[in-house]
Design a protein around this motif. Sequence first.
Motif, short mmCIF file in Angstrom:
data_model
loop_
_atom_site.label_atom_id
_atom_site.label_comp_id
_atom_site.label_asym_id
_atom_site.label_seq_id
_atom_site.Cartn_x
_atom_site.Cartn_y
_atom_site.Cartn_z
N MET A 59 0.82 -1.22 0.00
CA MET A 59 0.00 0.00 0.00
C MET A 59 0.85 1.27 0.00
O MET A 59 0.45 2.29 -0.55
CB MET A 59 -0.92 0.01 1.23
N VAL A 60 2.01 1.20 0.66
CA VAL A 60 2.89 2.37 0.72
C VAL A 60 3.70 2.49 -0.56
O VAL A 60 3.80 3.58 -1.14
CB VAL A 60 3.83 2.26 1.94
N LEU A 61 4.27 1.38 -1.04
CA LEU A 61 5.18 1.47 -2.19
C LEU A 61 4.43 1.83 -3.47
O LEU A 61 5.02 2.40 -4.39
CB LEU A 61 5.98 0.17 -2.34
N ARG A 62 3.13 1.50 -3.55
CA ARG A 62 2.36 1.90 -4.74
C ARG A 62 2.36 3.41 -4.91
O ARG A 62 2.22 3.93 -6.02
CB ARG A 62 0.92 1.35 -4.69
N LEU A 63 2.53 4.14 -3.79
CA LEU A 63 2.50 5.61 -3.84
C LEU A 63 3.70 6.17 -4.61
O LEU A 63 3.66 7.31 -5.06
CB LEU A 63 2.50 6.19 -2.42
N THR A 64 4.78 5.39 -4.72
CA THR A 64 5.98 5.88 -5.42
C THR A 64 5.81 5.85 -6.93
O THR A 64 6.65 6.38 -7.65
CB THR A 64 7.21 5.01 -5.09
N GLY A 65 4.76 5.20 -7.42
CA GLY A 65 4.61 5.05 -8.85
C GLY A 65 5.40 3.88 -9.41
O GLY A 65 5.39 3.63 -10.62
N CYS A 66 6.09 3.16 -8.56
CA CYS A 66 6.94 2.07 -9.05
C CYS A 66 6.11 0.94 -9.65
O CYS A 66 4.91 0.83 -9.39
CB CYS A 66 7.84 1.54 -7.93
N ASP A 67 6.76 0.14 -10.47
CA ASP A 67 6.15 -1.04 -11.08
C ASP A 67 6.16 -2.13 -10.01
O ASP A 67 7.20 -2.74 -9.76
CB ASP A 67 6.98 -1.42 -12.31
N LEU A 68 5.02 -2.34 -9.36
CA LEU A 68 4.94 -3.09 -8.10
C LEU A 68 4.30 -4.45 -8.30
O LEU A 68 3.23 -4.56 -8.89
CB LEU A 68 4.12 -2.28 -7.10
N LEU A 69 4.98 -5.47 -7.77
CA LEU A 69 4.42 -6.83 -7.77
C LEU A 69 4.43 -7.36 -6.35
O LEU A 69 5.47 -7.38 -5.69
CB LEU A 69 5.26 -7.75 -8.67
N LEU A 70 3.25 -7.81 -5.89
CA LEU A 70 3.17 -8.47 -4.58
C LEU A 70 2.99 -9.95 -4.82
O LEU A 70 2.10 -10.36 -5.58
CB LEU A 70 1.98 -7.91 -3.79
N VAL A 74 -6.49 -7.61 -2.27
CA VAL A 74 -6.53 -6.32 -1.57
C VAL A 74 -5.65 -5.32 -2.31
O VAL A 74 -6.03 -4.16 -2.54
CB VAL A 74 -6.06 -6.48 -0.10
N LEU A 75 -4.45 -5.75 -2.70
CA LEU A 75 -3.56 -4.83 -3.42
C LEU A 75 -3.95 -4.69 -4.89
O LEU A 75 -3.82 -3.62 -5.47
CB LEU A 75 -2.11 -5.29 -3.32
N GLU A 76 -4.43 -5.78 -5.44
CA GLU A 76 -4.88 -5.77 -6.84
C GLU A 76 -5.91 -4.65 -7.05
O GLU A 76 -5.83 -3.88 -8.01
CB GLU A 76 -5.51 -7.14 -7.13
N ARG A 77 -6.85 -4.53 -6.12
CA ARG A 77 -7.90 -3.51 -6.22
C ARG A 77 -7.33 -2.10 -6.14
O ARG A 77 -7.96 -1.14 -6.58
CB ARG A 77 -8.91 -3.70 -5.07
N LEU A 78 -6.11 -1.97 -5.58
CA LEU A 78 -5.48 -0.65 -5.45
C LEU A 78 -4.52 -0.38 -6.60
O LEU A 78 -3.75 0.58 -6.58
CB LEU A 78 -4.72 -0.57 -4.12
N GLY A 79 -4.53 -1.27 -7.61
CA GLY A 79 -3.72 -1.00 -8.79
C GLY A 79 -2.33 -1.61 -8.76
O GLY A 79 -1.51 -1.28 -9.61
N GLY A 80 -2.04 -2.45 -7.79
CA GLY A 80 -0.75 -3.16 -7.80
C GLY A 80 -0.92 -4.49 -8.51
O GLY A 80 -2.02 -5.05 -8.55
N SER A 81 0.15 -4.99 -9.11
CA SER A 81 0.09 -6.33 -9.70
C SER A 81 0.36 -7.35 -8.61
O SER A 81 1.09 -7.06 -7.64
CB SER A 81 1.15 -6.50 -10.79
#
Lengths: 317, 317
Positions: free
Chosen positions: A171-182, A192-199
């Motif tokens: 949830m925090v690292l998505r704020l950086t705009g980085c290409d994020l994979l959990l 939970v993260l998928e809904r927030l736009g993280g892969s």
Amino acid sequence: MKALVFDGELRIKDVPEPKVPDGEALVRVTMAGICNTDVEICKGYMNFRGIPGHEFVGIVEKSPVAEQVGTRVVGEINAGCGECTTCRQGLERHCAQRSVLGILNRNGAFAEYLTLPPSNLVEVPESLSDETAVFTEPLAAAVEILEQVHIRPADRVMVIGDGKLGLTIGMVLRLTGCDLLLVGKHPEKLQVLERLGGSTMTLEALAECTDVFDVVVEASGKPSGWELAMSRVKPRGLLILKSTYHGSLDFNTAPIVVNEVTVVGSRCGRFEPALRLLARNLVDPAPLVHDILPFRDAEEAFRLAQQPGVCKVLLKF
Amino acid sequence: MKALVFDGELRIKDVPEPKVPDGEALVRVTMAGICNTDVEICKGYMNFRGIPGHEFVGIVEKSPVAEQVGTRVVGEINAGCGECTTCRQGLERHCAQRSVLGILNRNGAFAEYLTLPPSNLVEVPESLSDETAVFTEPLAAAVEILEQVHIRPADRVMVIGDGKLGLTIGMVLRLTGCDLLLVGKHPEKLQVLERLGGSTMTLEALAECTDVFDVVVEASGKPSGWELAMSRVKPRGLLILKSTYHGSLDFNTAPIVVNEVTVVGSRCGRFEPALRLLARNLVDPAPLVHDILPFRDAEEAFRLAQQPGVCKVLLKF
């Protein structure tokens, strides 16, 4: 007062209200969160005996700082000696003489009252509910990563672990705009993260690809997470180590040298940035709440918090 | 040509001159240095077979870059594919397809001739003797630390290991103005840095004090060096890992997290800064030279290089 006490067993007991040490404040706890560290403590971690608990919101009832009385606060959990070089650098949380709320030489938040130095208390903005503000401490631990290292908007970042810690970090690292994979084991948590736009990806799916990452955050709590992290970090990449493991690891350090990997250990963070992110609604911990139980059911809440797939369990006083 | 060949045993042999691959340069070696890595290679490290050796000075005899012919050069040892993302970022030394002079898929410098891509070759300033310039490669590996991390003039820094690597690192880190301590086992080697204004201590003397350091560089090559480094780095400090160990280590990673230590693996560096430090006489490797032997005595030189207390042994062609 009622308190949850660990003395080898974990039970709700009637105990005396804490005697407030000179120079400290008395806080009436209104909400507390159960963390994996609390579960570990009740398995023997840190050899702690007493009242565990370190995620809380409360009302200041007494304080040497008069204007604190009556305010709603959260509290940084490390109390340093205030006098050593480390403390004077503002790093009380690394003071060799520190006590830590509900973890080391200091009773914690699973009780009607606790004490902390006034300088540890941070007022909660009115807009934030107790249910939100109680996440300040674990959120601060996630934000700590950004205090320590520079994660760039174009970086490929993998977070390992879909527990409370891994999700909060996501949830925090998505704020950086980085290409994020959990990556994790539980599709319902990954969502939970998928809904927030993280892969997201399951561990099985990850094993099918050979992707490598500029930054890998290990938050699985399992030694296999360390091995996975080492195998997926690029040469000259960053491996952020959030997990502590039981016992020791057996591994070959040569790849750290040959690939010039940087391993950064990361623990607690400052509360102010975490509160700002909550107040700006940039991090919303609501999806992490599994249930809120009254404090009288704390023993049951502890059992619930250890069930597979259960995220955050909160205690309401 | 004569070459020192490792095929399970290490012997001087007559071998054909190297066939120069398309696009590469041919260098006639005039001086080479024996490194601990060469000794390890002859014990089986990297499963290397062929001509070892990666520290050299030579004269370019053929090159697709016409102006290189006739110049005196040193050579970066990693040859990347030139096409992958890593290479295109200027990090050929981390290319997954790389060959490494005398270490991985490429014959090395213990021979009258070697080949390397022209872009690996760096001209040696006239003012530098072969005996000095031959240290460019190990010096670059020490300077790499300063490429990777910021060592501040007020930092307390401890270097563990008084071998060639530890001494070279000490010679470089003294340039930062930092409060530098070199620890090792050999008083006569420690004196090399002592004379240059660094503090030194034997391991026994260190055990008598409880000092901790902002930065610890582990260059002992021994697992005990890792343990010592972890025990002496301050919370939030830097541990620079230069050593690679045989096999794996067994250790508790929790202190990395709890103390938020940053571990930075460090390997090879760029040659230009190392040559500048040599040319400015800011680093003088002369005290590291134990002996210079003619190449025909290379087998004996190898035995000498492995004697306890012996520093750098050079081979003159």
